[in-house]
Design an enzyme around this catalytic site. Sequence first.
Site, PDB file in Angstrom:
ATOM      1  N   CYS A   2       0.097  42.267  27.195  1.00 42.39           N
ATOM      2  CA  CYS A   2      -0.962  41.315  26.852  1.00 42.39           C
ATOM      3  C   CYS A   2      -0.403  39.884  26.781  1.00 42.39           C
ATOM      4  CB  CYS A   2      -1.622  41.571  25.493  1.00 42.39           C
ATOM      5  SG  CYS A   2      -2.278  43.220  25.312  1.00 42.39           S
ATOM      6  N   ARG A  27       1.198  39.699  32.492  1.00 42.21           N
ATOM      7  CA  ARG A  27       1.478  40.454  31.263  1.00 42.21           C
ATOM      8  C   ARG A  27       0.444  41.554  31.000  1.00 42.21           C
ATOM      9  NH1 ARG A  27       5.028  37.981  27.912  1.00 42.21           N
ATOM     10  NH2 ARG A  27       4.204  39.153  26.152  1.00 42.21           N
ATOM     11  N   TRP A  74      -3.444  44.366  28.334  1.00 38.01           N
ATOM     12  CA  TRP A  74      -2.836  45.547  28.939  1.00 38.01           C
ATOM     13  C   TRP A  74      -3.057  46.647  27.920  1.00 38.01           C
ATOM     14  CZ3 TRP A  74       1.128  49.074  27.930  1.00 38.01           C
ATOM     15  CH2 TRP A  74       1.579  49.805  29.029  1.00 38.01           C
ATOM     16  N   ASN A 100      -1.141  40.128  20.532  1.00 40.16           N
ATOM     17  CA  ASN A 100      -0.233  40.802  21.456  1.00 40.16           C
ATOM     18  C   ASN A 100       0.767  41.576  20.610  1.00 40.16           C
ATOM     19  OD1 ASN A 100       2.638  39.624  23.327  1.00 40.16           O
ATOM     20  ND2 ASN A 100       1.577  41.556  23.520  1.00 40.16           N
ATOM     21  N   GLY A 101       0.938  42.869  20.942  1.00 44.13           N
ATOM     22  CA  GLY A 101       1.875  43.688  20.169  1.00 44.13           C
ATOM     23  C   GLY A 101       1.205  44.999  19.795  1.00 44.13           C
ATOM     24  N   GLU A 486      17.943  50.668  42.453  1.00 45.02           N
ATOM     25  CA  GLU A 486      17.083  49.481  42.366  1.00 45.02           C
ATOM     26  C   GLU A 486      16.089  49.442  43.531  1.00 45.02           C
ATOM     27  OE1 GLU A 486      16.184  47.530  40.249  1.00 45.02           O
ATOM     28  OE2 GLU A 486      15.419  45.767  41.280  1.00 45.02           O
ATOM     29  N   LYS A 490      12.014  49.410  43.128  1.00 46.34           N
ATOM     30  CA  LYS A 490      11.149  48.380  43.726  1.00 46.34           C
ATOM     31  C   LYS A 490      10.034  49.038  44.527  1.00 46.34           C
ATOM     32  CE  LYS A 490      11.921  45.598  41.947  1.00 46.34           C
ATOM     33  NZ  LYS A 490      12.760  45.406  40.917  1.00 46.34           N
ATOM     34  N   GLU A 493       7.431  50.641  42.248  1.00 44.56           N
ATOM     35  CA  GLU A 493       6.661  49.664  41.479  1.00 44.56           C
ATOM     36  C   GLU A 493       5.535  49.043  42.287  1.00 44.56           C
ATOM     37  OE1 GLU A 493       9.327  47.283  38.280  1.00 44.56           O
ATOM     38  OE2 GLU A 493      10.061  47.130  40.314  1.00 44.56           O
ATOM     39  N   HIS A 509      23.631  69.027  46.146  1.00 47.47           N
ATOM     40  CA  HIS A 509      23.420  69.824  44.938  1.00 47.47           C
ATOM     41  C   HIS A 509      21.933  69.939  44.606  1.00 47.47           C
ATOM     42  CE1 HIS A 509      27.698  70.043  44.324  1.00 47.47           C
ATOM     43  NE2 HIS A 509      27.758  68.748  44.589  1.00 47.47           N
ATOM     44  N   LYS A 606       5.023  42.758  33.103  1.00 48.61           N
ATOM     45  CA  LYS A 606       6.367  42.206  33.259  1.00 48.61           C
ATOM     46  C   LYS A 606       7.173  42.303  31.975  1.00 48.61           C
ATOM     47  CE  LYS A 606       9.071  38.950  35.555  1.00 48.61           C
ATOM     48  NZ  LYS A 606       9.636  40.032  36.350  1.00 48.61           N
TER      49      LYS A 606
HETATM   50  C1  G6P Z   1       9.411  45.842  32.897  1.00 43.73           C
HETATM   51  C2  G6P Z   1       9.380  45.024  34.160  1.00 43.73           C
HETATM   52  C3  G6P Z   1      10.692  45.178  34.907  1.00 43.73           C
HETATM   53  C4  G6P Z   1      11.863  44.799  34.006  1.00 43.73           C
HETATM   54  C5  G6P Z   1      11.833  45.582  32.699  1.00 43.73           C
HETATM   55  C6  G6P Z   1      12.823  45.004  31.701  1.00 43.73           C
HETATM   56  O1  G6P Z   1       9.441  47.192  33.211  1.00 43.73           O
HETATM   57  O2  G6P Z   1       8.292  45.427  34.986  1.00 43.73           O
HETATM   58  O3  G6P Z   1      10.692  44.329  36.032  1.00 43.73           O
HETATM   59  O4  G6P Z   1      13.060  45.070  34.671  1.00 43.73           O
HETATM   60  O5  G6P Z   1      10.547  45.490  32.097  1.00 43.73           O
HETATM   61  O6  G6P Z   1      12.417  43.697  31.370  1.00 43.73           O
HETATM   62  P1  G6P Z   1      13.378  42.603  30.756  1.00 43.73           P
HETATM   63  O7  G6P Z   1      12.505  41.399  30.566  1.00 43.73           O
HETATM   64  O8  G6P Z   1      13.885  43.155  29.464  1.00 43.73           O
HETATM   65  O9  G6P Z   1      14.473  42.373  31.731  1.00 43.73           O
END
Ligand code: G6P
Length: 611
Positions: A2, A27, A74, A100-101, A486, A490, A493, A509, A606
């Site tokens: 949020c 957010r 969110w 927010n929280g 990674e 990606k 996501e 395995h 994010k």
């Molecule tokens: C969320 C984001 C990711 C990020 C992760 C950690 O899952 O979508 O992109 O890597 O949080 O976020 P931070 O701000 O702690 O790096």
Amino acid sequence: MCGIVGYVGTKKAYPILINGLTALEYRGYDSAGIASMENGKICVMKDKGRVSNLNNIPGLNDLTGTIGIAHTRWATHGMPSKENSHPHMDNSETFAVVHNGIIENYNELKAFLSDNGYHFLSQTDTEVIPNLIHYYFSKETSDNKFLAAVQKATADLKGSFAIEVLSNLYPDKMIVVRKDSPLVIGKGSEGFHIASDIPALLEYTRDFYLLNDYEYTVIENSSIKFYDKNLVEHEKEIKNIEWAASAAEKNGFDDYMLKEIHEQPTAIRETIGSRLKLGEACNFSDINISKEYLSTINKIFIVACGTAMHAGLTGKKFIENLCNIPVEVDVASEFRYRNPIVNEKSLCIFISQSGETADTIAALKLCREKGAKTLAVSNVIGSSITREADYTIYTHAGPEIAVASTKAYTSQVVLLGILAVYFAEILESVDTETINNIKKDILELPSKIETSLKTADQMKELAKKIYTEKDMFFIGRGVDYNVALEGSLKLKEISYIHSEAYASGELKHGPIALIEKGITVISILTDEALVEKSISNIQEVITRGAKTIIITNLDLSNAGFENVVKVEETNPLLSPILSVIPLQLLSYYISKEKGLDVDKPRNLAKSVTVE
Ligand code: G6P
């Protein structure tokens, strides 16, 4: 997660609020709402859906108030719906709140309020807050009733919150307070702007108040007052933030993610900054870790979430190779509950782009309690984690808006690399030649990244061929395995394609049972020392009918592979920074081919400020 926005000033509030919400949509984006103070009465407009939907609410353009609060949601408690959208009001419609929280004890508070005659219109945890404020307000006798009621109500809350409160009874005032959720206040030429992050406000100001937990702030016309937990007033320093406003815009790119991928040479250059120069010792005068202290450390923990954790995996290789100190890497949500063996001989490093990730912050607090020193790696100046840690070092990637992290990841890997070199210099754990070579390689990274970016057309073509697939594999050994993880993240996501990342040697395995004709296996192959073994693994999947894409800095022209994507050579420890870029581009173009919202993938946010 949020996002919240607020404004107290001389201009019409609602366009400023909607502008801020649009900047904060990363957010959360399942519902949005605003409240504007109209001739002494709070007017709330809200609905489920994106921020742009607010423009369809009748009467929005008629709002003229110059004080208002706003929210993009969110969902955590209750489905996206108009009733569950913020702002929420108390039963008497005297107080409006955006939040927010997460209020962990909201069931308890709801029961208490219900016993006292209150009822609830939504399924949210937030709705207890305005009602609790009303409850305390109705019992309060002090002169400063509004502030006292907010303070008493927030003292009852367990969990995390950043809130803004308006009241019909105080039409010129806004009260703002946070605990473990982000909130900043910008001082602009035409009023005070409040938001969950700095980039959302850069077009109005560079001067910010960074609020501490339980720092109650009362904004009224052109005055701002700060109070501590016990409502004792104090002065607060204003901080000037250097980010350029344009850094938070798309600058001609179709999406923030594509822009941020292309900003990596600059992000790395800025992160290196004056920390690393040839012929000079690394400069970490901001943290100044002593040889005496570092020599006592027998283990380093790196703790983070998501992409930041993947950066930590490469950080481990740097530190173990250059400093000869064992390193454990863990995801914060596991680490904090596994009773880790941390003590005063441990150094605990926490990586967080936003500096607001709830699990990472909680893990840091745990390590501090266990007597370890804590070091935060963050991209956001003054973020919560930086205020909790003993030491903080910053990546200078600039604001990262796209939910999927790109430039923050490569900047984190570089900064961890420089940190390892710094530690190695202090400990004298490797010879000068090794140090000088790696410094030279780090300094060459920005120009070598440009070559990786040139793979864009090739990745676009490959994306067209594979975007309809349902499953993919990513494989690699050593640091290439970190990149496989990674790359796979990606892809999941932003393209919603299921993928698995495996250490190449583990294929046999189990997962090789899933390899069948036509499946795509993406292989990262940059470490010359492991090339033969990795090539055997690629042959094994080809034999079983897989199509391959190989990201490499090696000359494989005689190996007869299809779809070889070349990046530049560098020190094997640094190769993730160059080899991840084609994978970022591949995910981006696959998502575009599928017509998805690259910057705001479904269900993700994010900044994960909930546990
Ligand atoms: C969320 C984001 C990711 C990020 C992760 C950690 O899952 O979508 O992109 O890597 O949080 O976020 P931070 O701000 O702690 O790096």
